[in-house]
Enzyme design. Sequence first.
Site, mmCIF file in Angstrom:
data_model
loop_
_atom_site.group_PDB
_atom_site.id
_atom_site.type_symbol
_atom_site.label_atom_id
_atom_site.label_comp_id
_atom_site.label_asym_id
_atom_site.label_seq_id
_atom_site.Cartn_x
_atom_site.Cartn_y
_atom_site.Cartn_z
ATOM 1 N N SER A 228 -0.559 0.137 2.738
ATOM 2 C CA SER A 228 0.035 0.437 4.035
ATOM 3 C C SER A 228 1.415 1.057 3.875
ATOM 4 O O SER A 228 2.123 0.821 2.899
ATOM 5 C CB SER A 228 0.147 -0.840 4.875
ATOM 6 O OG SER A 228 1.120 -1.707 4.331
ATOM 7 N N GLU A 247 0.345 6.378 -1.950
ATOM 8 C CA GLU A 247 -0.790 6.815 -1.139
ATOM 9 C C GLU A 247 -0.885 5.823 0.018
ATOM 10 O O GLU A 247 -1.337 4.698 -0.152
ATOM 11 C CB GLU A 247 -2.078 6.815 -1.969
ATOM 12 C CG GLU A 247 -2.101 7.854 -3.066
ATOM 13 C CD GLU A 247 -2.125 9.279 -2.549
ATOM 14 O OE1 GLU A 247 -2.511 9.492 -1.379
ATOM 15 O OE2 GLU A 247 -1.742 10.187 -3.307
ATOM 16 N N LEU A 248 -0.417 6.264 1.180
ATOM 17 C CA LEU A 248 -0.242 5.343 2.304
ATOM 18 C C LEU A 248 -1.306 5.577 3.372
ATOM 19 O O LEU A 248 -2.401 6.024 3.078
ATOM 20 C CB LEU A 248 1.174 5.498 2.853
ATOM 21 C CG LEU A 248 2.284 5.318 1.806
ATOM 22 C CD1 LEU A 248 3.660 5.525 2.427
ATOM 23 C CD2 LEU A 248 2.194 3.949 1.134
ATOM 24 N N CYS A 281 -8.546 5.395 4.504
ATOM 25 C CA CYS A 281 -7.396 6.128 5.032
ATOM 26 C C CYS A 281 -7.806 7.437 5.690
ATOM 27 O O CYS A 281 -7.045 7.991 6.490
ATOM 28 C CB CYS A 281 -6.394 6.424 3.912
ATOM 29 S SG CYS A 281 -5.680 4.954 3.159
#
Length: 475
Positions: A228, A247-248, A281
Site C-alpha cells: 500500500s 510498487e504501490l 493493483c
Amino acid sequence: MDVRTFWLAGRPATGDSQLTVTNPHDGRDVGRYSVPTDAQVEEAVAAAHAVAGQAAALPAHVRAEALAHVSRRIAERADEIAHLITAENGKPIFWARGEVTRAIATFRFAAEETRRWSGGVQRLDTEPAAAGRLAYVSRLPYGPVLAITPFNFPLNLVAHKVAPAIAVGAPVIVKPAPATPLTSLLLGELLAETDLPAGMFSVLPVENERASVLVEDPRLPVVSFTGSAPVGYAIADQIPRKHVTLELGGNAAAVVLSDADLDWAAQRVALFSNYQAGQSCIAVQRVIVERPVYDAFVERLLPAVGGLVTGDPADEKTQVGPLVSIHAAERVEQWVQEAVDGGARVLAGGTREGATYAPTVLADVPGDAKVLREEVFGPVMVLQPAANIDEAYAMVNDSRYGLQAGVFTRSLDAAFRANRELEVGGVIIGDVPSYRADQMPYGGVKDSGIGREGLHSAMTDYTYEKVMVLTGLSL
C-alpha cells in the site's frame, strides 16, 4: 502438522516460536512455520553483507544456471505450488496455476537477461583532449536487497524481486507477507538446491512490526517494497539515504470508446474486475464509457458479471474466490455501503458471505467515495459515463494513482493519444489495464510508486553505473 523451516543464509533454520496460516475460504489450518529470532535476523543480514563482494563477482553462467534451475523446479512442482497458493491465499486454483506459469517464465527471463547483462564501451576521442581514451561502462549492484513482498501474488511478485537480485549478483533477504509466507518458504527450498554461495538468500517470515529493523539496517542498501502507498511512503521517509523501489497501489481505469467491440470489452472488464477477488493493483476498478454506447455496454456487462462462478477456490470452475481475510471483505463491504449511503446504485452484487464479497457493479457513485478515489482491492467496479474522449481521458487522470489504464478502441489515433495523455506507467490498448507481461517494464507514476519491475528494468534499478577510462590506446 509439520512445521516449515525458514531459510537463513541459504540453510533451513528454526526459531523459538511458530505461527499458523489459515485458509481464507474455510478457516482450516494450512500449515505452521517457524519464526526467526532477533539473533537469527541479525545473522541473516550479516551473512548477506559478508557475501556481497563474492556475489557481485559470481560468473554470469553461475547466476544464470541458478535462475534456470529454479524455473525448471517450479515447473516440476507446479501443481503442488498452485494448490499451496490457493490454500494460503484463497486464490482460485485457475488463477493460481496461472501465477505459477508466470513465475516459471519470470525466472527463465531472468536467466536469459543474466547472460545478456554486460557492459558497453564509449569512445572519448571525440574531443582532442581525450585522444587515446576509451570508457568501459558497467553496472554493479548497490549491495544486498531487502525484498518486502505482498500477499496477493505470493510466488510471482516474490520472483520479481528475487530473480533480478540474483541476476545482478546481489544477495537478497525476503520478508514475505504474514498472510502468505508458505509459498516463499517453498521457493527458498528451490533456491537452496542451487550452487549460490551461503548468505546469497534468506527468507525471514517475521511479523510486520519487526520489519523496521531490516528496513533501517545500513547493510541492506536497497529496499524493494510492494504494497500500500501509506506503508511504502513511510518506508521511504524512514530511510531517505537508501535506494528504494516502491510498487504501490492503483485505481485502474478501463476506457470504452464508441468504436470498441462492446462484447469483448464487457467480457474482459467483468472478468478482470473480479479476478484474484479484485486483489490486484491493476484490477479494473473504474469503467469509463463514452455516453453513446454506455447503455449498450451495461446491457452486456451485467450478464457477464452475473455469469462469473464464485465459490470454493479449490474448485477448478471457480473464477472468484474469497478475499485474503474476513477483515478485508468487511472493509470492502463498508466502502460500498458508504457509496450507497451517498447515492450510489448497486447494479450487481453488494453482498458478503464470510471472506467472500460478491462481484459488484456500482453506478452514480459520489465523487468523493472511497470506492472511486482509493484502491478498493476487492471485486468492485464503478461505472462512469463520459461525454467524449476528452472527458474520458481527463477522468482517467483524475486520480492520485497512475499505474496502468486500458483503452478499448479500434482507432490508432485514440491509442497514441492515450499513450501521450494518460498519466500512468502503462497503457493497454484493446484490453483491460490488468494485462502484464512479466518481461516488460512495469510500474507507475504519482502515488503508484517509484521504479520499475520487469526483469531488465529491475536489474537496472538494483545497480549503479560505473565508468572505467582506459588511457593511451590506439583506437
